[in-house]
Design a protein around this motif. Structure first.
Motif, short mmCIF file in Angstrom:
data_model
loop_
_atom_site.label_atom_id
_atom_site.label_comp_id
_atom_site.label_asym_id
_atom_site.label_seq_id
_atom_site.Cartn_x
_atom_site.Cartn_y
_atom_site.Cartn_z
N ILE A 1 2.75 4.82 -2.76
CA ILE A 1 1.38 4.94 -3.29
C ILE A 1 1.33 5.83 -4.55
CG2 ILE A 1 0.36 4.53 -1.01
CD1 ILE A 1 -0.37 7.51 -0.84
N THR B 171 -7.19 0.28 13.05
CA THR B 171 -6.83 0.10 11.63
C THR B 171 -7.99 -0.57 10.89
OG1 THR B 171 -4.54 -0.19 12.31
CG2 THR B 171 -5.09 -0.86 10.08
N ILE C 59 -10.04 0.86 7.64
CA ILE C 59 -10.18 0.09 6.39
C ILE C 59 -11.67 -0.06 6.03
CG2 ILE C 59 -9.80 -2.18 5.32
CD1 ILE C 59 -7.13 -2.33 6.87
N LEU D 70 -8.77 3.51 0.82
CA LEU D 70 -7.55 3.85 1.56
C LEU D 70 -6.31 3.26 0.88
CD1 LEU D 70 -6.42 5.04 4.26
CD2 LEU D 70 -6.70 2.76 5.24
N LYS D 71 -5.27 4.10 0.74
CA LYS D 71 -4.06 3.61 0.05
C LYS D 71 -2.82 3.54 0.94
CE LYS D 71 -3.05 4.29 -4.31
NZ LYS D 71 -2.65 5.06 -5.50
N ILE E 22 -3.74 -5.33 7.85
CA ILE E 22 -3.76 -5.19 6.38
C ILE E 22 -3.76 -6.58 5.73
CG2 ILE E 22 -2.42 -4.41 4.38
CD1 ILE E 22 -1.46 -2.02 6.12
N LYS F 73 -5.69 -6.89 2.09
CA LYS F 73 -5.44 -5.61 1.40
C LYS F 73 -3.98 -5.44 0.97
CE LYS F 73 -9.61 -3.86 1.95
NZ LYS F 73 -10.51 -3.59 0.84
N GLN G 224 -3.03 -3.25 -2.12
CA GLN G 224 -3.93 -2.08 -2.22
C GLN G 224 -3.57 -1.03 -1.17
OE1 GLN G 224 -8.28 -2.68 -1.81
NE2 GLN G 224 -8.26 -0.59 -0.97
N ILE G 225 -3.25 -1.48 0.03
CA ILE G 225 -2.85 -0.54 1.08
C ILE G 225 -1.38 -0.79 1.43
CG2 ILE G 225 -3.23 0.24 3.46
CD1 ILE G 225 -6.10 -0.81 3.27
#
Ligand code: RAM
Length: 337
Positions: free
Chosen positions: A148, A205, A209, A215-216, A233, A238, A241-242
């Motif tokens: 990240i 989770t 989100i 959130l990363k 995810i 995502k 992004q995550i």
């Protein structure tokens, strides 16, 4: 003729007795207790015990509660004590919760080892672990930080709230986040618990989100949680992004690692962990090895494993082999772990 026959028979008998005597675990029973039934990680651990059983000749039984509870583990242990096992090998859901029952077992001469997740020092003879808790924790933190770019919101999706091993790793992750300057731009959101249950891990989770649109990063230090978090995810769109990392088996994370959800995840071999724990238990019952600071044991493939003091005032022994799974190598691992 009769005399010759008698001599031959006596020879055959003593040879076969020698063959039996050669196997150090012959006549012994090991009771294996793990956090929960149906967890592929612990099945791999049992495979390690089975491999050792072939070599050493001991019998073993294994079980874990369906609900990951301390009470369930206590019931299994009592049952094993009644059966007359010689060694207990326990991966605990609660380090303090099993101390009393373990001491009852020890009072009856049963060797009590914890493996994977410790029983507190006052209730065990020795704890057998894959590697130091700090190394395991910091490895995951450094990996996600790199993924990240060392900034942004980070949370942890753990196993159970009392899980001894996860809590130790998380303690070191949190300490590093607080004290190491290179992580100062990471905003740490804290821990949520999926209880080593796929659906619960997925749901917590999803809530994270929804609550934190920026959130990363996620650290998931549990093999049961890993694929659930990864799936979430993906389902939430995502990917990219995550990012996540954590402790996962290779086979149930391969598609997600190759799909970009995680740059890397980590684990040791639960097979080796079970294998070494079994050797340690048998050697202790036979009095060939004592759990004392500085003593060492040779296990095939793991020579010179040393007993050292642990942070909780007890004794511990490490295998010290951690593996990393990436898009490049995960396919080489899927048939192994
Ligand atoms: C789960 C269990 C186990 C842990 C692994 C990484 O299977 O919580 O105790 O060591 O994950």
């Amino acid at each position: 003729m009769k005399k010759i026959l008698a001599i031959v028979l006596a020879l055959v008998l003593s040879l076969s007795l020698m063959a039996v005597a050669e196997k150090a675990g012959e006549g012994l029973t090991i009771g294996i207790v793990y956090k929960q039934s149906g967890n592929a990680y612990f099945q791999a651990g049992v495979d390690g015990f089975a491999k050792a059983a072939e070599e050493l000749g001991f019998e073993f039984v294994h079980d874990g509660p369906e609900d990951s509870s301390n009470d369930g583990q206590e019931r299994i242990i009592r049952n094993y004590i009644d059966m007359g096992v010689d060694v207990l090998c326990i991966s605990a859901n609660d380090a303090a919760g099993l101390v009393d029952v373990c001491n009852e077992a020890r009072a009856q001469g049963i060797v009590v080892l914890s493996w994977d997740a410790k029983v507190d020092a006052e209730g065990r003879d020795l704890d057998v672990e894959p590697a130091g808790a700090k190394a395991i924790g910091v490895q995951q933190l450094e990996s996600i930080a790199e993924s990240i770019g060392y900034e942004g919101q980070l949370a942890i999706v753990s196993a159970g709230a009392t899980a001894p091993n996860q809590n130790l790793w998380i303690g070191f992750i949190e300490e590093e986040l607080k004290t190491n300057e290179k992580y100062s731009k990471i905003e740490y959101l804290g821990v949520v618990y999926g209880d080593d249950d796929y659906t619960k891990s997925y749901d917590v989770t999803k809530s994270l989100i929804d609550k934190y649109p920026d959130l990363k990063g996620l650290i998931v230090p549990t093999t049961n949680g890993g694929p659930a978090v990864a799936k979430c995810i993906m389902d939430e769109g995502k990917v990219g992004q995550i990012k996540m990392t954590g402790l996962t088996l290779a086979h149930d994370m391969a598609e997600y690692i190759k799909g970009g959800v995680a740059d890397a995840t980590f684990l040791w071999s639960p097979i080796d962990l079970g294998y070494v724990t079994a050797y340690v238990g048998v050697a202790m019952v036979n009095g060939e090895f004592k759990a004392e600071e500085g003593t060492t044991i040779d296990v095939p493939g793991f020579e010179g494993l040393e007993v050292i003091p642990s942070d909780d005032g007890g004794l511990i022994l490490y295998l010290n082999k951690l593996f990393g799974f990436t898009a490049e190598n995960v396919d080489d691992w899927i048939d192994i772990l």
